[in-house]
Design a protein around this motif. Sequence first.
Motif, short mmCIF file in Angstrom:
data_model
loop_
_atom_site.label_atom_id
_atom_site.label_comp_id
_atom_site.label_asym_id
_atom_site.label_seq_id
_atom_site.Cartn_x
_atom_site.Cartn_y
_atom_site.Cartn_z
N ILE A 1 -6.89 1.54 -0.19
CA ILE A 1 -5.80 0.14 0.43
C ILE A 1 -7.27 -1.04 1.56
O ILE A 1 -6.25 -1.97 0.83
N GLN A 2 -7.79 0.32 2.20
CA GLN A 2 -8.25 -0.54 3.24
C GLN A 2 -9.81 -0.55 2.50
O GLN A 2 -10.32 -1.81 2.87
N GLY B 1 1.11 -1.42 0.53
CA GLY B 1 -0.21 0.11 -0.04
C GLY B 1 0.97 1.26 0.11
O GLY B 1 0.41 2.37 -0.64
N THR B 2 2.11 1.49 0.67
CA THR B 2 2.63 1.76 1.52
C THR B 2 3.46 2.64 -0.83
O THR B 2 3.47 4.08 -0.65
N LYS C 1 -3.58 -4.41 0.51
CA LYS C 1 -4.41 -4.91 0.84
C LYS C 1 -5.35 -6.13 1.04
O LYS C 1 -4.29 -7.68 0.28
N GLU D 1 -8.72 8.99 2.59
CA GLU D 1 -9.64 7.47 2.15
C GLU D 1 -11.35 7.77 2.05
O GLU D 1 -11.58 8.72 3.29
N ASP E 1 -7.37 7.04 -1.08
CA ASP E 1 -7.00 5.48 -1.16
C ASP E 1 -7.78 4.54 -0.58
O ASP E 1 -8.46 4.45 0.24
N PHE F 1 -4.26 7.47 7.11
CA PHE F 1 -3.12 7.06 7.38
C PHE F 1 -3.23 6.30 6.31
O PHE F 1 -3.86 5.61 4.97
N HIS F 2 -1.50 7.07 5.29
CA HIS F 2 -1.81 6.39 3.92
C HIS F 2 0.13 5.60 4.68
O HIS F 2 0.35 5.27 2.82
C1 LIG Z 1 -2.35 -0.22 4.75
C2 LIG Z 1 -2.46 0.80 4.88
C3 LIG Z 1 -1.58 1.26 4.20
C4 LIG Z 1 -0.25 0.92 4.46
O1 LIG Z 1 -0.50 -0.38 3.41
P1 LIG Z 1 1.09 -1.52 3.48
O2 LIG Z 1 0.73 -2.48 2.72
O3 LIG Z 1 0.99 -1.43 5.25
O4 LIG Z 1 2.56 -0.09 3.24
C5 LIG Z 1 -2.15 2.98 2.83
N1 LIG Z 1 -3.06 3.64 3.42
C6 LIG Z 1 -4.27 2.58 4.01
C7 LIG Z 1 -5.85 2.65 4.17
C8 LIG Z 1 -4.15 1.23 5.07
O5 LIG Z 1 -5.30 0.92 5.70
#
Ligand SMILES: *Cc1c(COP(=O)(O)O)cnc(C)c1O
Length: 422
Positions: A244-245, A124-125, A273, A209, A242, A156-157
């Motif tokens: 990612i989650q 994600g990072t 993720k 997010e 973002d 959180f990013h």
């Molecule tokens: C987990 C997360 C990240 C970071 O992802 P990693 O795979 O740990 O690098 C970035 N943004 C959001 C919204 C997340 O939940």
Amino acid sequence: MTHSIPDASDQSNTGQFINTISKPYTVTTYSRPNLILTHGKGSLIYDLENREYIDFYSGIAVTCLGHSHPEITKIVSDQASKLMHCSNLFYNLPGGELANKLVEKTKESGGLHNAQRVFLCNSGTEANEAALKFARKYGKQFSQDKIEIITFENSFHGRSMGALAVTPNPKYQQPFAPLIPGVQVANTKDISSVEKLISKEKTCAVIIEPIQGEGGINTVDAEFLGQLRKLCTDNNVVLIYDEIQCGLGRTGKLWAHSHLPESAHPDIVTMAKALGNGFPIGATLITEQIEKALSVGDHGTTYGGNPLGSRIGTYVVDQISNDEFLEGVNEKSAKFIAGLTKIAEQHPDHVIEVKGKGLLLGLQFKPEVDIGAIVAKCRENGLLVITAGMNVIRLVPALNIPNDVIDRGLSILAESVSEVCK
Ligand SMILES: *Cc1c(COP(=O)(O)O)cnc(C)c1O
């Protein structure tokens, strides 16, 4: 000296292994309970002493199809016997297929309507790092000063110097300052906080997010996202979602922003993720307008888009973009929300509210409640849950968690909350 895995039948081995092998040789960046996880099946997970736990956290919203999924196991084994890695110096079939699949399924799902290109990476990072670099490159077409980035409170990013710079949590940032300059923090409940910061001359990106995960399962209003889109368009600013989650089926559609009209779509979507069901992979999905700012050599990765991860990702995206599968997510979500609401009603002096959407849910407790004690009690009782900011117990199970496992897990949660909140 070499060490073998201790015999699972010896009850003292967990502590022994942790104290003599794990702790002395692992950097001090995590605080963990005395628990060693060894294997899992679907939404059940087992420790070294063969105790069974119901999994309501799926490795932080990662194992979306459950542990040791037979089809994924087959894909891993088959692809490992063909080609795991070849770098980006050459094309490979699965990398192309995954990029194509992400664009097609995103459009079909009502997500990013002008999705066109994909950068594949490993986390994600890294997906966010690419998004921020692409936005900087886009901005520089207009002016060398168009470099500022707007982020939001409680977001959180990631933890790299770039991703951390847009994660305005003093606990994470302060030890590593100075971070990249030109980052400003706005509030997701107040669009005027963005209006005050954004400018055509200086701002290149806004990153947000659609549902904040780590920050406490905070859903950003659809209306706010629409207004944000308009501000970005008016100021020629790249809007990054973002996901990612919150993405990849977690809210009952492929993307959290698939619930929104086109007028609230971003320019870039980042994901990770759930994409690999546990295999490390991430991706940055962009429009042709962003693509036009990029040239050969602008960014790169050795592992990104490798055939193994890409084949897994292609399978995962196929599964979770299926309408019947997503219908299941919505049904399971209703079951969770009913159970959590009941717990909230039984503890009005301790619980504030049930938060979130789909299977990205939170039970928010009053600040004086020790949620760490609830998590520990759940663990003792055979259920793994995690926390999020704002004193929230976070529930991010596999998207295909069986209904009877949901029921069993919810009753352990109810019992554990009652034991702590007397
Ligand atoms: C987990 C997360 C990240 C970071 O992802 P990693 O795979 O740990 O690098 C970035 N943004 C959001 C919204 C997340 O939940």
